[in-house]
Design a protein around this motif. Structure first.
Motif, PDB file in Angstrom:
ATOM      1  N   TYR A 164      41.039  26.149  37.075  1.00 19.09           N
ATOM      2  CA  TYR A 164      42.365  25.676  37.476  1.00 19.09           C
ATOM      3  C   TYR A 164      42.384  25.048  38.867  1.00 19.09           C
ATOM      4  O   TYR A 164      43.436  24.579  39.316  1.00 19.09           O
ATOM      5  N   ILE A 165      41.259  25.005  39.529  1.00 17.27           N
ATOM      6  CA  ILE A 165      41.187  24.385  40.860  1.00 17.27           C
ATOM      7  C   ILE A 165      41.720  22.941  40.856  1.00 17.27           C
ATOM      8  O   ILE A 165      42.467  22.546  41.767  1.00 17.27           O
ATOM      9  N   PRO A 166      41.381  22.090  39.849  1.00 17.51           N
ATOM     10  CA  PRO A 166      41.911  20.729  39.867  1.00 17.51           C
ATOM     11  C   PRO A 166      43.435  20.654  39.845  1.00 17.51           C
ATOM     12  O   PRO A 166      44.012  19.686  40.350  1.00 17.51           O
ATOM     13  N   ILE A 167      44.095  21.670  39.294  1.00 14.91           N
ATOM     14  CA  ILE A 167      45.565  21.689  39.287  1.00 14.91           C
ATOM     15  C   ILE A 167      46.084  21.798  40.718  1.00 14.91           C
ATOM     16  O   ILE A 167      47.035  21.110  41.114  1.00 14.91           O
ATOM     17  N   VAL A 168      45.460  22.671  41.502  1.00 12.19           N
ATOM     18  CA  VAL A 168      45.846  22.816  42.906  1.00 12.19           C
ATOM     19  C   VAL A 168      45.547  21.530  43.667  1.00 12.19           C
ATOM     20  O   VAL A 168      46.362  21.061  44.474  1.00 12.19           O
ATOM     21  N   ALA A 169      44.393  20.934  43.389  1.00 16.27           N
ATOM     22  CA  ALA A 169      44.009  19.688  44.062  1.00 16.27           C
ATOM     23  C   ALA A 169      45.008  18.568  43.761  1.00 16.27           C
ATOM     24  O   ALA A 169      45.383  17.801  44.659  1.00 16.27           O
ATOM     25  N   LYS A 170      45.457  18.494  42.521  1.00 20.83           N
ATOM     26  CA  LYS A 170      46.438  17.462  42.146  1.00 20.83           C
ATOM     27  C   LYS A 170      47.750  17.661  42.878  1.00 20.83           C
ATOM     28  O   LYS A 170      48.399  16.699  43.301  1.00 20.83           O
ATOM     29  N   ARG A 171      48.154  18.914  43.039  1.00 20.38           N
ATOM     30  CA  ARG A 171      49.393  19.201  43.757  1.00 20.38           C
ATOM     31  C   ARG A 171      49.283  18.775  45.215  1.00 20.38           C
ATOM     32  O   ARG A 171      50.208  18.164  45.775  1.00 20.38           O
ATOM     33  N   ILE A 172      48.160  19.074  45.839  1.00 23.56           N
ATOM     34  CA  ILE A 172      47.953  18.664  47.225  1.00 23.56           C
ATOM     35  C   ILE A 172      47.913  17.140  47.339  1.00 23.56           C
ATOM     36  O   ILE A 172      48.491  16.558  48.260  1.00 23.56           O
TER      37      ILE A 172
END
Length: 260
Positions: free
Chosen positions: A223-231
């Protein structure tokens, strides 16, 4: 594919016992190829080390005593940490810090355990990974009192305000961003746009704090890419730039002890 680092994940816990191989395969499929694992106390060491032994180029152990494990007789736990630090190299000293969320009974002991472990970080030239739930101002003050030029690390699971963030980055520390960045009322939408990506790390804190749309479920490194997309959205930056910078930051912080 973008490359990511999960700078903080407890994937050695029992919540991953039944499907750990699948969890890691999903992680790698999403470009999260390096996962840094903070220790909790003596009960977590064996499982953490076993996972690192199975995936030596993907999973990296830290060594430290979590503040929620600082109880009466915590000195015995610290002795185990010290013993391990003398045996081999770790990526960082962590997870250490303070916690006033559950119990304020051992506040003075938490501070003492933190100070001792910071001194070990200086001795071994290791970064520190800091937990500070409901105690961020107190922990910032602690770090300021102990700071030397060589001391660095990350305030993991950052959910504070902009003033707190700037105090942390002014000390040369990173901010770890995870699922809270995606929460509607997480408060980070007013903080992240004002921070430079050079101060950011990505993390999951798996199995805790899963990002939206998985909130309330088990978190995992994929789920790391989800956080990256939000940032990326909050900073109006391309996703690949967020991925590249946060990955570079993580490798810079942990690199001197990375087990390759």
């Amino acid at each position: 594919m973008n490359e990511f680092v999960d700078s903080h994940a407890h994937i050695y816990l029992n919540k991953f016992k039944e499907d750990l191989k699948d969890v890691l395969e999903r992680s790698f499929e999403h470009g999260v190829n390096k996962i840094y694992m903070p220790n909790i106390d003596h009960t977590s060491v064996d499982d953490m080390m076993e996972l690192e032994n199975r995936y030596p180029t993907n999973c990296f152990s830290m060594m430290g005593l979590h503040p929620c494990s600082v109880k009466k007789g915590f000195e015995k736990e610290l002795y185990i940490v010290e013993e391990w630090l003398g045996k081999r190299t770790f990526a960082a000293i962590g997870e250490i810090g303070t916690d006033l969320y559950w119990d304020k009974t051992f506040w003075s002991e938490q501070q003492e355990a933190f100070k001792v472990q910071v001194e070990w970080a200086k001795q071994y030239k290791l970064p520190i990974v800091i937990h500070c739930r409901e105690s961020i101002d107190e922990t910032i003050e602690l770090v300021e009192s102990l700071k030397t030029d060589e001391l660095t690390g990350v305030f993991h699971c950052f959910s504070g305000n902009l003033e707190q963030a700037r105090k942390i980055t002014d000390m040369g520390f990173y901010l770890g961003f995870g699922g809270v960045a995606t929460f509607k009322n997480g408060g980070l939408d007013t903080v992240i746009p004002h921070l430079g990506p050079e101060h950011m790390l990505l993390e999951t804190d798996s199995p805790y704090l899963a990002p939206v749309p998985h909130r309330g479920k088990r978190n995992e490194p994929a789920y790391i890419p989800i956080v990256a997309k939000r940032i990326a959205t909050l900073k109006e930056m391309p996703l690949n730039e967020v991925a590249a910078k946060t990955t570079s930051n993580a490798l810079k912080l942990f690199s001197q002890n990375e087990l390759l």
